[in-house]
Design an enzyme around this catalytic site. Structure first.
Site, PDB file in Angstrom:
ATOM      1  CG  HIS A  32      -2.101  -0.974   0.998  1.00 38.43           C
ATOM      2  ND1 HIS A  32      -3.328  -0.648   0.484  1.00 38.43           N
ATOM      3  CD2 HIS A  32      -2.151  -2.310   1.256  1.00 38.43           C
ATOM      4  CE1 HIS A  32      -4.095  -1.727   0.443  1.00 38.43           C
ATOM      5  NE2 HIS A  32      -3.404  -2.757   0.905  1.00 38.43           N
ATOM      6  CB  SER A  65     -10.531 -18.208 -19.846  1.00 35.49           C
ATOM      7  OG  SER A  65     -11.574 -18.817 -19.126  1.00 35.49           O
ATOM      8  N   GLY A 125      -7.282 -14.678  -6.930  1.00 31.37           N
ATOM      9  CA  GLY A 125      -7.665 -14.140  -5.630  1.00 31.37           C
ATOM     10  C   GLY A 125      -6.666 -14.400  -4.520  1.00 31.37           C
ATOM     11  CB  ALA A 126      -3.645 -16.372  -4.392  1.00 29.59           C
ATOM     12  N   GLY A 127      -3.716 -12.842  -4.063  1.00 29.60           N
ATOM     13  CA  GLY A 127      -2.799 -11.735  -3.798  1.00 29.60           C
ATOM     14  C   GLY A 127      -1.512 -11.829  -4.592  1.00 29.60           C
ATOM     15  CG  LEU A 128       0.192 -15.058  -5.427  1.00 25.63           C
ATOM     16  CD1 LEU A 128       0.449 -16.525  -5.744  1.00 25.63           C
ATOM     17  CD2 LEU A 128       1.354 -14.474  -4.623  1.00 25.63           C
ATOM     18  CB  SER A 130      -4.556 -13.840 -10.972  1.00 28.87           C
ATOM     19  OG  SER A 130      -5.646 -13.274 -10.263  1.00 28.87           O
ATOM     20  CG  ASP A 175       0.043  -5.701  -8.304  1.00 27.79           C
ATOM     21  OD1 ASP A 175       0.934  -5.704  -7.441  1.00 27.79           O
ATOM     22  OD2 ASP A 175      -1.170  -5.770  -8.031  1.00 27.79           O
TER      23      ASP A 175
END
Length: 385
Positions: A32, A65, A125-128, A130, A175
């Site tokens: 952040h 997809s 949704g894993a904070g990586l 995507s 990101d």
């Protein structure tokens, strides 16, 4: 011929013009801080989004997809707008590639219609990151196909515009920068004020360590209110402290900030100011002592996110605490928060012990079993064929 090109031909009846990929990212430290014009230290990971793309000779975009059951999504270039997202006409994963198209067209890039097949092994949704991996793969493809000649810095800003103004997620530039500008064996030390980058060696292996990612399976979304409210608190704090951005506050000014700001705003500000300092210290420590010297900084970062920024959750705290107590030299949640993943810097000889302990602790707590895997710094976005 790759499996993706075969599947593209099966779906669309002709071979793609090319295949591009862009990686997800792990943020080593600096959470952040990006939208506060501060410092971050992410790296691209060895999990990627791949897109096969073929130009059409009309104004139609067709998207498919390899995951989910949404089928082919069709859109007209003239119908791409933030309003179409807001009213639900554009939804799901298609928001990300269509947002990139919209942002490029806003910049005057002539984007034709195209067919696209997406395949990704970046956990959702894993904070990586995507979603940014998808956007960066798509913008790399369209930049090549159209001959737009955008530099990486321009593509970063275009994908941020897609996120902020099309998808509706008030994210910064970290990101995309990691995905587009990453390098094998290096972390990306990014100054979010001017986009300057220094590639910093991050070699856990030579220090006898692995970096474990613990995906808690608690899904999060940057388009929800928690992320936006944190950003609003930061902007309020900067305004009340009379600085352009929280990047401009030093740790030494926090005592003054406490007398000016309400308690919640102060704690949000304190996290960002001290997190910026931790990023700078981590870069120094990596140069002086290698990966084995940064554990305490990872620990302090998690405490700040948990207590001051309040973006952790019980699953993340359990993952971090359990990893630490079973041998990790440092651990923290990574990503925007409210779910997602934690990282644990762990001696190689204790990796299995940490994995087993975290899995057991989640079982005992009645949480969904986490997915645990290692990551190493990988190359950024590239064309594969």
């Amino acid at each position: 011929m790759t499996e993706l090109t075969v599947r593209f031909e099966d779906a669309f009846g002709a071979a793609p013009d090319g295949v591009w990929q862009a990686p997800g990212r792990v943020n080593l430290i600096g959470e952040h801080t990006d939208y506060n014009e501060g410092f971050v230290l992410p790296f691209a990971i060895d999990k990627t989004a791949k897109v096969a793309l073929r130009i059409r000779h009309d104004s139609k975009v067709r998207l498919l997809s390899t995951f989910g059951d949404q089928g082919i999504v069709e859109a007209e270039l003239s119908g791409l707008s933030p309003e179409a997202v807001a009213d639900g006409s554009i939804k799901g994963w298609s928001k990300y590639p269509l947002g990139v198209v919209w942002a490029l067209r806003q910049r005057g890039v002539e984007v034709p219609g195209f067919d696209l097949l997406l395949d990704s092994d970046v956990p959702l949704g894993a904070g990586l990151s995507s979603s940014h991996a998808i956007e960066c793969a798509v913008i790399s493809a369209l930049n090549d196909i159209t001959g737009a000649g955008l530099a990486a810095e321009d593509m970063v800003l275009a994908t941020q515009q897609a996120e902020n103004n099309f998808v509706g997620a008030p994210t910064g530039i970290m990101d995309q920068s990691a995905s587009l500008r990453g390098s094998k064996g290096k972390a990306v030390f990014l100054d979010c004020r001017d986009q300057s980058v220094k590639l910093v060696p991050f070699d856990a292996e030579s220090a006898g360590l692995v970096l474990l990612v613990i995906d808690t399976k608690v899904s999060h979304s940057h388009a929800d209110g928690g992320y936006a409210s944190r950003r609003a608190s930061c902007e309020l704090g900067a305004r009340l402290m009379g600085v352009p951005a929280l990047r401009d506050l030093a740790v030494e000014q926090l005592d003054d900030a406490r007398t000016v700001l309400d308690d919640i705003t102060f704690r949000r500000v304190r996290h960002v100011v001290t997190e910026n300092a931790r990023v700078l210290e981590t870069v120094k420590q990596l140069a002086a002592g290698g990966a084995g010297s940064i554990g305490r900084l990872l620990d302090a970062s998690h405490t700040s996110m948990r207590d001051d920024f309040e973006i952790s959750c019980p699953e993340l705290d359990l993952a971090v605490d359990t990893a630490r107590s079973h041998g990790a030299i440092g651990a923290r949640m990574t990503g925007g928060g409210f779910g997602g993943s934690a990282i644990a810097l762990t001696p190689v000889g204790l990796e299995q012990q940490v994995r087993d302990a975290v899995a057991r602790s989640f079982l005992d707590a009645g949480f969904t079993a986490p997915d645990i895997f290692t990551v190493t710094p990988a190359a950024g976005a590239t064309r594969l064929s």
